[in-house]
Design a protein around this motif. Structure first.
Motif, PDB file in Angstrom:
ATOM      1  N   ILE A   7     137.449  -0.856 -64.767  1.00 43.94           N
ATOM      2  CA  ILE A   7     137.314   0.656 -65.372  1.00 43.94           C
ATOM      3  C   ILE A   7     137.083   1.463 -64.099  1.00 43.94           C
ATOM      4  N   PRO A   8     137.992   2.574 -63.895  1.00 43.90           N
ATOM      5  CA  PRO A   8     137.812   3.449 -62.965  1.00 43.90           C
ATOM      6  C   PRO A   8     136.599   4.206 -63.104  1.00 43.90           C
ATOM      7  N   ARG A   9     135.787   4.559 -61.977  1.00 44.36           N
ATOM      8  CA  ARG A   9     134.606   4.951 -62.065  1.00 44.36           C
ATOM      9  C   ARG A   9     135.054   6.506 -62.352  1.00 44.36           C
ATOM     10  N   PRO A  10     133.874   7.436 -62.606  1.00 43.35           N
ATOM     11  CA  PRO A  10     134.267   8.832 -62.669  1.00 43.35           C
ATOM     12  C   PRO A  10     134.704   9.437 -61.782  1.00 43.35           C
ATOM     13  N   GLY A  11     135.802  10.336 -61.893  1.00 48.16           N
ATOM     14  CA  GLY A  11     136.192  11.132 -60.843  1.00 48.16           C
ATOM     15  C   GLY A  11     137.269  10.179 -59.744  1.00 48.16           C
ATOM     16  N   LYS A  12     137.427   9.119 -60.220  1.00 48.40           N
ATOM     17  CA  LYS A  12     138.003   8.077 -59.256  1.00 48.40           C
ATOM     18  C   LYS A  12     139.579   7.561 -60.109  1.00 48.40           C
ATOM     19  N   PRO A  13     140.711   7.398 -59.316  1.00 46.27           N
ATOM     20  CA  PRO A  13     142.024   7.366 -60.034  1.00 46.27           C
ATOM     21  C   PRO A  13     141.904   5.744 -60.267  1.00 46.27           C
ATOM     22  N   ASP A  14     142.753   5.498 -61.605  1.00 48.49           N
ATOM     23  CA  ASP A  14     143.234   4.095 -61.938  1.00 48.49           C
ATOM     24  C   ASP A  14     143.815   3.316 -60.894  1.00 48.49           C
ATOM     25  N   LEU A  15     143.335   2.168 -60.761  1.00 49.64           N
ATOM     26  CA  LEU A  15     143.849   1.128 -59.612  1.00 49.64           C
ATOM     27  C   LEU A  15     144.900   0.352 -60.214  1.00 49.64           C
ATOM     28  N   GLY A  16     145.407   0.384 -61.585  1.00 48.47           N
ATOM     29  CA  GLY A  16     146.362  -0.388 -62.162  1.00 48.47           C
ATOM     30  C   GLY A  16     145.729  -1.734 -62.488  1.00 48.47           C
ATOM     31  N   LEU A  17     146.612  -2.866 -62.189  1.00 46.63           N
ATOM     32  CA  LEU A  17     146.041  -4.092 -62.514  1.00 46.63           C
ATOM     33  C   LEU A  17     144.993  -4.834 -61.421  1.00 46.63           C
ATOM     34  N   VAL A  18     144.022  -4.024 -61.226  1.00 44.80           N
ATOM     35  CA  VAL A  18     142.978  -4.425 -60.336  1.00 44.80           C
ATOM     36  C   VAL A  18     141.860  -4.871 -61.368  1.00 44.80           C
ATOM     37  N   GLY A  19     141.510  -6.057 -61.408  1.00 47.40           N
ATOM     38  CA  GLY A  19     140.504  -6.782 -62.201  1.00 47.40           C
ATOM     39  C   GLY A  19     139.097  -7.044 -61.695  1.00 47.40           C
ATOM     40  N   GLU A  20     138.309  -7.363 -62.729  1.00 46.39           N
ATOM     41  CA  GLU A  20     137.023  -8.064 -62.219  1.00 46.39           C
ATOM     42  C   GLU A  20     136.676  -9.321 -63.289  1.00 46.39           C
ATOM     43  N   VAL A  21     135.873 -10.193 -62.771  1.00 42.95           N
ATOM     44  CA  VAL A  21     135.691 -11.294 -63.151  1.00 42.95           C
ATOM     45  C   VAL A  21     134.782 -11.025 -64.500  1.00 42.95           C
ATOM     46  N   GLU A  22     135.306 -11.867 -65.498  1.00 37.31           N
ATOM     47  CA  GLU A  22     134.530 -11.808 -66.790  1.00 37.31           C
ATOM     48  C   GLU A  22     133.889 -13.138 -66.931  1.00 37.31           C
ATOM     49  N   SER A  23     134.457 -14.222 -66.525  1.00 41.61           N
ATOM     50  CA  SER A  23     133.608 -15.708 -66.762  1.00 41.61           C
ATOM     51  C   SER A  23     134.334 -16.461 -65.787  1.00 41.61           C
ATOM     52  N   ILE A  24     133.726 -17.716 -65.438  1.00 47.44           N
ATOM     53  CA  ILE A  24     134.248 -18.711 -64.610  1.00 47.44           C
ATOM     54  C   ILE A  24     134.105 -19.951 -65.393  1.00 47.44           C
ATOM     55  N   ASN A  25     135.381 -20.777 -65.309  1.00 42.67           N
ATOM     56  CA  ASN A  25     135.247 -22.104 -66.100  1.00 42.67           C
ATOM     57  C   ASN A  25     134.600 -22.949 -65.001  1.00 42.67           C
ATOM     58  N   ALA A  26     133.316 -23.305 -65.062  1.00 42.36           N
ATOM     59  CA  ALA A  26     132.798 -24.089 -64.119  1.00 42.36           C
ATOM     60  C   ALA A  26     133.073 -25.419 -64.395  1.00 42.36           C
ATOM     61  N   GLU A  27     133.605 -25.907 -65.477  1.00 44.32           N
ATOM     62  CA  GLU A  27     133.722 -27.324 -65.628  1.00 44.32           C
ATOM     63  C   GLU A  27     134.877 -27.519 -64.975  1.00 44.32           C
ATOM     64  N   VAL A  28     135.857 -26.836 -64.726  1.00 47.55           N
ATOM     65  CA  VAL A  28     137.086 -27.266 -63.922  1.00 47.55           C
ATOM     66  C   VAL A  28     136.485 -27.598 -62.261  1.00 47.55           C
ATOM     67  N   LEU A  29     135.545 -26.647 -61.961  1.00 50.74           N
ATOM     68  CA  LEU A  29     135.248 -26.800 -60.576  1.00 50.74           C
ATOM     69  C   LEU A  29     134.361 -28.239 -60.494  1.00 50.74           C
ATOM     70  N   ASP A  30     133.555 -28.466 -61.502  1.00 51.64           N
ATOM     71  CA  ASP A  30     133.041 -29.790 -61.484  1.00 51.64           C
ATOM     72  C   ASP A  30     133.975 -30.831 -61.578  1.00 51.64           C
ATOM     73  N   MET A  31     134.778 -30.828 -62.332  1.00 54.98           N
ATOM     74  CA  MET A  31     135.729 -31.963 -62.186  1.00 54.98           C
ATOM     75  C   MET A  31     136.268 -32.305 -60.881  1.00 54.98           C
ATOM     76  N   PHE A  32     136.702 -31.243 -60.213  1.00 57.16           N
ATOM     77  CA  PHE A  32     137.235 -31.552 -58.880  1.00 57.16           C
ATOM     78  C   PHE A  32     136.394 -31.884 -57.782  1.00 57.16           C
ATOM     79  N   LEU A  33     135.284 -31.304 -57.837  1.00 57.96           N
ATOM     80  CA  LEU A  33     134.340 -31.460 -56.935  1.00 57.96           C
ATOM     81  C   LEU A  33     133.559 -33.090 -56.894  1.00 57.96           C
ATOM     82  N   ASP A  34     133.403 -33.271 -58.290  1.00 59.44           N
ATOM     83  CA  ASP A  34     132.789 -34.596 -58.471  1.00 59.44           C
ATOM     84  C   ASP A  34     133.778 -35.638 -58.033  1.00 59.44           C
TER      85      ASP A  34
END
Length: 290
Positions: A140-167
């Motif tokens: 979400i753009p900050r007040p007074g700042k323009p919209d960056l389009g399809l720039v996102g932020e992390v909502e969640s990480i699927n840690a199970e996938v990381l665990d599977m490969f690392l293990d």
């Protein structure tokens, strides 16, 4: 002793010290944010891959999160499109997002994986979209700042996938593209992705490879060690922590707040810096701890 012999002896001592130090972290996890000149110059690319293979062989469980901004800009330019940045972030429309995915996941990611595997590692390339690894939402753009389009932020990480490969002994190599709830792809800052991956993976160390010596003070001198409170103060006051380093510093603070024990900001232009800073008594970059 000749200069050549002294150089060989110095390298030998460095490797021995590093291997002894790394043993303390055998079986633990480390996330590396790979970017800057280390991703551009052929010799540094190879040096990076060799360091990763060495760390994995010594028992460290490694995750790599990579950027690719310069390559995206070059590709857009070849396609007749200009890159626009606001506060260090790329404005990403639908057309640009297609190029971002093509470059990050289709080119940069596969190149890193191929080099590591050629040198004896077992790397596995992933987009954040694979197996819902990175669930994202629009920034979400900050007040007074323009919209960056399809720039996102992390909502969640699927840690199970990381665990599977690392293990199973693999080295996940992740491109910072996230998937929205409605299937939209989002371009996410790789520093922020690295911090969230480090927290989700329960990593002890997070290492940022940059194009500077580390975090510098207002006089341009390297700060070898910092505490969270000091970095927060410098960030708020703008004491030489600006632009790309300000973004990186916020990612550093997020990782430490999430339980990562140590974050290292290292000059990726120096060969072996990936090993020298985090895994020897006398580092070469900036160490930040809580």
């Amino acid at each position: 002793m000749t200069d050549h012999e002294q150089s060989l002896a110095s390298r030998r001592d460095l490797v021995v010290e590093a291997l002894r130090y790394i043993q303390r972290f055998s079986g633990t996890r480390a996330v590396i944010k790979y970017g800057g000149a280390a991703m551009v110059e052929p010799e540094l690319k190879r040096s990076f891959a060799q360091d990763v293979v060495l760390l994995r062989a010594a028992g460290l469980k490694v995750v790599i999160v990579h950027g690719g901004g310069p390559e995206i800009s070059r590709t857009l330019e070849r396609l007749g499109q200009k890159s626009e940045f606001i506060d260090g972030q790329r404005v990403t429309g639908a057309a640009e997002m297609g190029v971002v995915e093509m470059v990050l996941t289709g080119k940069v990611n596969t190149e890193i994986v191929g080099l590591i595997n050629t040198l004896g590692g077992s790397a596995m390339g992933m987009s954040g979209k694979d197996a819902h690894l990175i669930r994202a939402r629009k920034q979400i753009p900050r007040p007074g700042k323009p919209d960056l389009g399809l720039v996102g932020e992390v909502e969640s990480i699927n840690a199970e996938v990381l665990d599977m490969f690392l293990d199973k002994g693999y080295i996940p190599v992740i491109s910072p593209v996230g998937l929205g709830a409605d299937g939209t792809s989002f371009n996410i800052n790789a520093d922020h992705v690295a911090a969230e991956i480090a927290v989700a993976a329960r990593a002890k160390k997070l290492i940022f490879l940059t194009d500077v010596d580390g975090i510098l003070d207002e006089n341009g001198q390297l700060l070898s060690e910092l505490k969270t409170a000091d970095l927060q103060g410098r960030l708020q006051e703008g004491k030489a922590v600006k632009g790309g380093m300000a973004v990186k510093s916020k990612a550093v603070l997020r990782a430490l707040a999430g339980g990562v024990e140590a974050v290292h900001v290292v000059d990726g232009r120096e060969p072996f810096s990936l090993v020298v800073e985090p895994f020897t008594e006398k580092g070469v970059g900036t160490l930040v701890t809580a």
